[in-house]
Design a protein around this motif. Structure first.
Motif, PDB file in Angstrom:
ATOM      1  N   VAL A  30      11.632  17.818 -18.451  1.00 21.72           N
ATOM      2  CA  VAL A  30      11.354  17.479 -17.057  1.00 21.72           C
ATOM      3  C   VAL A  30      12.464  16.592 -16.491  1.00 21.72           C
ATOM      4  O   VAL A  30      13.051  16.891 -15.459  1.00 21.72           O
ATOM      5  CB  VAL A  30       9.978  16.798 -16.906  1.00 21.72           C
ATOM      6  N   LEU A  31      12.781  15.526 -17.202  1.00 21.13           N
ATOM      7  CA  LEU A  31      13.812  14.614 -16.692  1.00 21.13           C
ATOM      8  C   LEU A  31      15.220  15.115 -17.013  1.00 21.13           C
ATOM      9  O   LEU A  31      16.175  14.754 -16.339  1.00 21.13           O
ATOM     10  CB  LEU A  31      13.605  13.205 -17.245  1.00 21.13           C
ATOM     11  N   GLY A  32      15.350  15.940 -18.057  1.00 25.82           N
ATOM     12  CA  GLY A  32      16.658  16.487 -18.399  1.00 25.82           C
ATOM     13  C   GLY A  32      17.702  15.430 -18.719  1.00 25.82           C
ATOM     14  O   GLY A  32      18.867  15.565 -18.333  1.00 25.82           O
ATOM     15  N   VAL A  33      17.317  14.372 -19.399  1.00 25.90           N
ATOM     16  CA  VAL A  33      18.282  13.308 -19.704  1.00 25.90           C
ATOM     17  C   VAL A  33      19.163  13.716 -20.882  1.00 25.90           C
ATOM     18  O   VAL A  33      18.767  14.508 -21.738  1.00 25.90           O
ATOM     19  CB  VAL A  33      17.571  11.967 -20.029  1.00 25.90           C
ATOM     20  N   GLY A  34      20.381  13.179 -20.923  1.00 23.17           N
ATOM     21  CA  GLY A  34      21.317  13.454 -22.005  1.00 23.17           C
ATOM     22  C   GLY A  34      21.708  12.160 -22.710  1.00 23.17           C
ATOM     23  O   GLY A  34      21.367  11.062 -22.238  1.00 23.17           O
ATOM     24  N   VAL A  35      22.402  12.298 -23.829  1.00 26.52           N
ATOM     25  CA  VAL A  35      22.806  11.120 -24.603  1.00 26.52           C
ATOM     26  C   VAL A  35      23.595  10.158 -23.709  1.00 26.52           C
ATOM     27  O   VAL A  35      24.480  10.571 -22.953  1.00 26.52           O
ATOM     28  CB  VAL A  35      23.637  11.543 -25.836  1.00 26.52           C
ATOM     29  N   GLY A  36      23.226   8.887 -23.773  1.00 19.78           N
ATOM     30  CA  GLY A  36      23.882   7.878 -22.940  1.00 19.78           C
ATOM     31  C   GLY A  36      23.106   7.548 -21.670  1.00 19.78           C
ATOM     32  O   GLY A  36      23.284   6.482 -21.090  1.00 19.78           O
ATOM     33  N   ASP A  37      22.233   8.465 -21.253  1.00 16.47           N
ATOM     34  CA  ASP A  37      21.441   8.207 -20.037  1.00 16.47           C
ATOM     35  C   ASP A  37      20.413   7.108 -20.292  1.00 16.47           C
ATOM     36  O   ASP A  37      19.985   6.882 -21.419  1.00 16.47           O
ATOM     37  CB  ASP A  37      20.699   9.482 -19.599  1.00 16.47           C
ATOM     38  N   ARG A  38      20.033   6.444 -19.210  1.00 14.83           N
ATOM     39  CA  ARG A  38      19.034   5.381 -19.307  1.00 14.83           C
ATOM     40  C   ARG A  38      17.739   5.797 -18.606  1.00 14.83           C
ATOM     41  O   ARG A  38      17.776   6.452 -17.568  1.00 14.83           O
ATOM     42  CB  ARG A  38      19.568   4.101 -18.652  1.00 14.83           C
ATOM     43  N   VAL A  39      16.630   5.404 -19.177  1.00 17.87           N
ATOM     44  CA  VAL A  39      15.318   5.666 -18.559  1.00 17.87           C
ATOM     45  C   VAL A  39      14.501   4.375 -18.586  1.00 17.87           C
ATOM     46  O   VAL A  39      14.752   3.494 -19.408  1.00 17.87           O
ATOM     47  CB  VAL A  39      14.531   6.776 -19.310  1.00 17.87           C
ATOM     48  N   ARG A  40      13.542   4.290 -17.687  1.00 20.85           N
ATOM     49  CA  ARG A  40      12.653   3.110 -17.677  1.00 20.85           C
ATOM     50  C   ARG A  40      11.671   3.211 -18.831  1.00 20.85           C
ATOM     51  O   ARG A  40      11.039   4.239 -19.046  1.00 20.85           O
ATOM     52  CB  ARG A  40      11.887   3.031 -16.363  1.00 20.85           C
ATOM     53  N   VAL A  41      11.553   2.119 -19.551  1.00 25.44           N
ATOM     54  CA  VAL A  41      10.655   2.065 -20.709  1.00 25.44           C
ATOM     55  C   VAL A  41       9.739   0.855 -20.555  1.00 25.44           C
ATOM     56  O   VAL A  41      10.164  -0.197 -20.076  1.00 25.44           O
ATOM     57  CB  VAL A  41      11.474   1.948 -22.021  1.00 25.44           C
ATOM     58  N   GLY A  42       8.491   1.023 -20.933  1.00 23.95           N
ATOM     59  CA  GLY A  42       7.556  -0.101 -20.954  1.00 23.95           C
ATOM     60  C   GLY A  42       6.848  -0.151 -22.295  1.00 23.95           C
ATOM     61  O   GLY A  42       6.630   0.882 -22.929  1.00 23.95           O
ATOM     62  N   VAL A  43       6.535  -1.373 -22.744  1.00 22.63           N
ATOM     63  CA  VAL A  43       5.775  -1.548 -23.974  1.00 22.63           C
ATOM     64  C   VAL A  43       4.312  -1.763 -23.581  1.00 22.63           C
ATOM     65  O   VAL A  43       4.026  -2.580 -22.689  1.00 22.63           O
ATOM     66  CB  VAL A  43       6.299  -2.760 -24.769  1.00 22.63           C
ATOM     67  N   VAL A  44       3.396  -1.025 -24.214  1.00 21.81           N
ATOM     68  CA  VAL A  44       1.978  -1.145 -23.875  1.00 21.81           C
ATOM     69  C   VAL A  44       1.556  -2.615 -23.947  1.00 21.81           C
ATOM     70  O   VAL A  44       1.797  -3.299 -24.949  1.00 21.81           O
ATOM     71  CB  VAL A  44       1.109  -0.290 -24.824  1.00 21.81           C
ATOM     72  N   ASN A  45       0.959  -3.090 -22.888  1.00 21.58           N
ATOM     73  CA  ASN A  45       0.554  -4.492 -22.744  1.00 21.58           C
ATOM     74  C   ASN A  45       1.718  -5.469 -22.888  1.00 21.58           C
ATOM     75  O   ASN A  45       1.525  -6.644 -23.204  1.00 21.58           O
ATOM     76  CB  ASN A  45      -0.562  -4.858 -23.743  1.00 21.58           C
TER      77      ASN A  45
END
Lengths: 244, 244
Positions: A30-45
Motif C-alpha cells: 500500500v505505501l510502497g516504501v523502499g529501503v531508506g524510506d522513513r515511516v511514522r512508527v508508534g509504540v503501543v501505549n
C-alpha cells in the motif's frame, strides 16, 4: 494505516523491529516504501516517532525505530456499551479507538441477545486487531482496554460503585432522558467521563433505575433514534467538542 | 426499522397501502405484528403518523394509514463529500440520513479513485435504499437528495458559486486548517451550513485553494486522522450540538 504500531516487546535493544505480518504487507503493497524510506512508527501505549526501512523481502520488513517524546495522554472517556452483534462491535471498537477511549465495558442488558457473548470476537482478545486498526488510523498509541460482563446486576451493583469515584461525570444515554448533553455537562467541562450506551431498543426501566441509583445522569440525544455505532461516534465527538 | 416509510404514490385515496417488499417481511418477521396492531408510519418528505394492520399474508401487508401534523423541518446541513469506495459510501448514506442532511454532493477530488464513479451504487438511484434505511432508523421522513459530480473543476468553479449564497456558513474540513469548529462557528450558531469533507489522504493544495477562493472557511478536527465515515458522523453531531 497512518502509523505503524509496534509492541514494545518487538523492539530489540538496538531499536530494530522485524515485521512479518500485515504491517509488512501494508508497507510493501500500500505505501510502497523502499529501503531508506522513513515511516511514522508508534509504540503501543508509548511514544511516537519514525522508522527507517533497513531491508524488505517478501517475508519481512526491518525497521530501525527511533521514538521519543511524551506519551499520548490517557483518553478521558470510558465507555459502557450494551454488547451489540459482533459485526457492529468490530466497527465500534475501531471507531472508538480512533476517537480515543480509555476503557470499554461490554455488558449484558435485557435487550442484548445472550448469544452475542459466545462470539469468538470476545475470546482470547480477538477484539485486539480492531482496536489496533483504529489507533493506526488516528495515529494514536493508547490502546483501549476491554472487559466483558455477561451479567448486568453484578456489573452495576458490585463493580460500578467501586469505579464511579474515578469520574467527574457519569452519563447515561437514554432516549427518554429529559436533559441533553449540554444541560448535564455545561457548554464547557473537564474531568473524566463514564458514558453508558444502551442496546438497540434501549435500556429497560430497571436498568435506567439502577444506573441512576449509582449516580448516573441521564440525557437524551434528541428525537432521532440512532444505531448504536452512529450514536457512539456522535457522542464521543460531542464530548470532545465540549471538553475544555 | 422504527418507522415504516411509504411513498406518497403508494397510498390509495382511502389511505390504504399494500406492502409487498422488505417492509412486509420486517413487519411480519422482525416486529411480529398482527391484524389490528398499530405501527409508526411516515410518508417520504411528508408527515408521520400510524398505520393499523388490516391484513397480513405471506405476500402482502395491508395498512390503514393515518398521518397528519407538521412536516419534519428541512435539515440545515448540506454535505460535499469526496466520493469514497462504495462500501463506505453505503454506510455514510445511511448514517447521514439518520443524522439529517438535506443534500449530498458526491464529487471527484485528486485523491478519489476514478473507478468509484463507475460503481453501480451511483446508477439509477441505487443509493436510495441506504438513505431510506437511515430515515427508517431515525424516524425521519426528509429524504436527502444526492447529486454526482465526476469532475472537480466544473463543480467548484461553475456550480458552487451559484449555491454558496444559500448558506450562512461554508466549511472545509482540512487537517491543516488552523481553526477548529468552535472558532469558525462560535459556540452557538444558526443558519444553513455547507460542509465539505475530503478523501482519504485529504484534499490537495489546489483543491483547498479553490474552496477557500469560493468562500469556505477551513477548520481542523484535531490531531486524530479519522476515516471519512467516522468524520462525517462526528462533524454532523458536533454541528447539531452547536446549533442554536
Amino acid at each position: 494505516m497512518n502509523l505503524v504500531l509496534i509492541d514494545p516487546t518487538e523492539l530489540d535493544r538496538h531499536g530494530i523491529v522485524t515485521l512479518r505480518d500485515r504491517r509488512r504487507a501494508h508497507l510493501a503493497e500500500v505505501l510502497g516504501v523502499g529501503v531508506g524510506d522513513r515511516v511514522r512508527v508508534g509504540v503501543v501505549n508509548g511514544p511516537v516517532g519514525e522508522g527507517r526501512l533497513l531491508a524488505m523481502t517478501s517475508e519481512s520488513a526491518v525497521l530501525q525505530v527511533s521514538v521519543s517524546g511524551p506519551l499520548p495522554a490517557r483518553p478521558a472517556v470510558d465507555l459502557i456499551v450494551a454488547l451489540p452483534r459482533p459485526l457492529m462491535l468490530k466497527r465500534i471498537l475501531t471507531q472508538t479507538a480512533s476517537l480515543g477511549v480509555g476503557h470499554i465495558f461490554l455488558i449484558k442488558a435485557n435487550r442484548v441477545e445472550k448469544s452475542y457473548f459466545q462470539s469468538t470476537l470476545l475470546q482470547e482478545e480477538n477484539w485486539l486487531p480492531f482496536l489496533l486498526e483504529g489507533l493506526e488510523q488516528a495515529m494514536d498509541t493508547r490502546l483501549p482496554t476491554v472487559t466483558v460482563h455477561p451479567r448486568f446486576r453484578p456489573f452495576v451493583e458490585d463493580l460500578l460503585p467501586g469505579i464511579i469515584p474515578e469520574y467527574q461525570h457519569s452519563l447515561l444515554a437514554h432516549p427518554e432522558g429529559a436533559a441533553n448533553l449540554v444541560t448535564v455537562l455545561g457548554s464547557r467541562f473537564g474531568g473524566r467521563v463514564l458514558l453508558a450506551m444502551g442496546p438497540e431498543g434501549g435500556w429497560v426501566d430497571f436498568e435506567v433505575e439502577r444506573f441512576q441509583s449509582a449516580g448516573f445522569a441521564s440525557f437524551s440525544m434528541g428525537p432521532r433514534i440512532l444505531r448504536l455505532e452512529t450514536a457512539v461516534v456522535a457522542l464521543l465527538a460531542q464530548l470532545a467538542l465540549l471538553r475544555e
